[in-house]
Motif scaffolding. Sequence first.
Motif, mmCIF file in Angstrom:
data_model
loop_
_atom_site.group_PDB
_atom_site.id
_atom_site.type_symbol
_atom_site.label_atom_id
_atom_site.label_comp_id
_atom_site.label_asym_id
_atom_site.label_seq_id
_atom_site.Cartn_x
_atom_site.Cartn_y
_atom_site.Cartn_z
ATOM 1 N N ASP A 75 6.618 1.267 -2.851
ATOM 2 C CA ASP A 75 7.879 1.995 -2.635
ATOM 3 C C ASP A 75 7.621 3.498 -2.520
ATOM 4 N N GLU A 76 6.831 4.007 -3.445
ATOM 5 C CA GLU A 76 6.569 5.454 -3.487
ATOM 6 C C GLU A 76 5.854 5.928 -2.221
ATOM 7 N N THR A 77 4.900 5.131 -1.735
ATOM 8 C CA THR A 77 4.158 5.501 -0.520
ATOM 9 C C THR A 77 5.093 5.511 0.686
ATOM 10 N N PHE A 78 5.970 4.512 0.764
ATOM 11 C CA PHE A 78 6.919 4.463 1.877
ATOM 12 C C PHE A 78 7.916 5.626 1.796
ATOM 13 N N MET A 79 8.355 5.967 0.578
ATOM 14 C CA MET A 79 9.285 7.096 0.401
ATOM 15 C C MET A 79 8.612 8.414 0.808
ATOM 16 N N THR A 80 7.317 8.544 0.516
ATOM 17 C CA THR A 80 6.569 9.754 0.910
ATOM 18 C C THR A 80 6.518 9.843 2.428
ATOM 19 N N LEU A 81 6.240 8.706 3.071
ATOM 20 C CA LEU A 81 6.230 8.669 4.534
ATOM 21 C C LEU A 81 7.611 9.058 5.058
ATOM 22 N N ARG A 135 9.930 10.927 3.656
ATOM 23 C CA ARG A 135 10.160 12.377 3.482
ATOM 24 C C ARG A 135 9.443 13.166 4.570
ATOM 25 N N ASP A 136 8.198 12.787 4.845
ATOM 26 C CA ASP A 136 7.414 13.478 5.886
ATOM 27 C C ASP A 136 8.069 13.344 7.259
ATOM 28 N N VAL A 137 8.534 12.137 7.573
ATOM 29 C CA VAL A 137 9.161 11.889 8.879
ATOM 30 C C VAL A 137 10.472 12.675 8.996
ATOM 31 N N LEU A 138 11.264 12.683 7.932
ATOM 32 C CA LEU A 138 12.518 13.451 7.923
ATOM 33 C C LEU A 138 12.252 14.923 8.222
ATOM 34 N N HIS A 139 11.245 15.471 7.548
ATOM 35 C CA HIS A 139 10.881 16.881 7.724
ATOM 36 C C HIS A 139 10.407 17.135 9.157
ATOM 37 N N HIS A 140 9.539 16.264 9.646
ATOM 38 C CA HIS A 140 8.971 16.375 10.990
ATOM 39 C C HIS A 140 10.074 16.284 12.053
ATOM 40 N N ALA A 141 10.962 15.302 11.899
ATOM 41 C CA ALA A 141 12.051 15.103 12.861
ATOM 42 C C ALA A 141 12.995 16.308 12.868
ATOM 43 N N ALA A 142 13.317 16.814 11.679
ATOM 44 C CA ALA A 142 14.221 17.974 11.582
ATOM 45 C C ALA A 142 13.608 19.195 12.281
ATOM 46 N N SER A 164 6.756 1.711 15.152
ATOM 47 C CA SER A 164 7.585 2.647 15.922
ATOM 48 C C SER A 164 7.009 4.059 15.854
ATOM 49 N N LEU A 165 6.570 4.460 14.662
ATOM 50 C CA LEU A 165 5.998 5.802 14.493
ATOM 51 C C LEU A 165 4.683 5.956 15.253
ATOM 52 N N VAL A 222 1.126 18.104 15.469
ATOM 53 C CA VAL A 222 -0.020 17.178 15.520
ATOM 54 C C VAL A 222 -0.581 16.976 14.108
ATOM 55 N N GLY A 223 -0.659 18.062 13.337
ATOM 56 C CA GLY A 223 -1.118 17.968 11.937
ATOM 57 C C GLY A 223 -0.233 17.049 11.114
ATOM 58 N N GLU A 224 1.083 17.135 11.351
ATOM 59 C CA GLU A 224 2.035 16.272 10.635
ATOM 60 C C GLU A 224 1.843 14.803 11.035
ATOM 61 N N HIS A 225 1.518 14.568 12.305
ATOM 62 C CA HIS A 225 1.229 13.200 12.772
ATOM 63 C C HIS A 225 0.025 12.636 12.017
ATOM 64 N N GLN A 226 -1.004 13.463 11.824
ATOM 65 C CA GLN A 226 -2.226 12.992 11.146
ATOM 66 C C GLN A 226 -1.910 12.537 9.722
ATOM 67 N N GLU A 227 -1.039 13.290 9.044
ATOM 68 C CA GLU A 227 -0.637 12.917 7.677
ATOM 69 C C GLU A 227 0.166 11.612 7.699
ATOM 70 N N MET A 228 1.039 11.449 8.703
ATOM 71 C CA MET A 228 1.802 10.202 8.832
ATOM 72 C C MET A 228 0.861 9.023 9.049
ATOM 73 N N HIS A 229 -0.159 9.198 9.901
ATOM 74 C CA HIS A 229 -1.116 8.116 10.170
ATOM 75 C C HIS A 229 -1.881 7.734 8.906
ATOM 76 N N ARG A 230 -2.187 8.725 8.065
ATOM 77 C CA ARG A 230 -2.895 8.458 6.802
ATOM 78 C C ARG A 230 -2.025 7.559 5.908
ATOM 79 N N LEU A 231 -0.745 7.880 5.804
ATOM 80 C CA LEU A 231 0.173 7.090 4.971
ATOM 81 C C LEU A 231 0.408 5.702 5.567
#
Length: 198
Positions: free
Chosen positions: A104-110, A112-119, A50-51, A80-89
Amino acid sequence: MMNPLMRKLAPTATHQIRTDHTHVLSIFHQYETDTAPQTKKALVNSACLSLEIHSQLEEEIFYPAMRQAMAEGGTVDKAVGEHQEMHRLIAQLRGMEPTDMDYDETFMTLMRDVLHHAAEEETILLPKAERLLGSSRLTELGGEMMKRRLELAKPHAGEIAMNGVRTMHTSTLLMTTGAVAAGAYLVKKVFDRGHHHV
């Protein structure tokens, strides 16, 4: 090809972006550290796909329209920079198994990033788009995004359907991935039901 009426009836670009955010966050909410590994993998695959589709739609259609409308492109560059970090994760998660220690930790990091990006998008970029582009341009962009969404989802219809069977309600599936994938899921569901009652 999407017919002109469908293009007109497609949700606006900003509405689609908000809906995608809601959907991905609803997947995150289903994820628990003690969830069965197979379900974890289906949830993660579903969120990642989806992402990927969401970010591609933004980068191909929505962000270029915003760059044109804004005097400065800083807000879009940051997104766009935030997208690149999401793609890395996402790439990292795709190379892991749900039983791996850092899964679990990697998914939680993703998450957090998505929450921040969406907000940030929902408080800054989307209101700016509604102000600068107006409803008729946003409807036009929404039609382009829906057409492209169907193209991007089509090769993954089987995968989306399988993830959906394990993790989601049909309505959520339809809302996120478009008619192609949801159609495949519904056909399978109807076929399975008929098959069991022969």
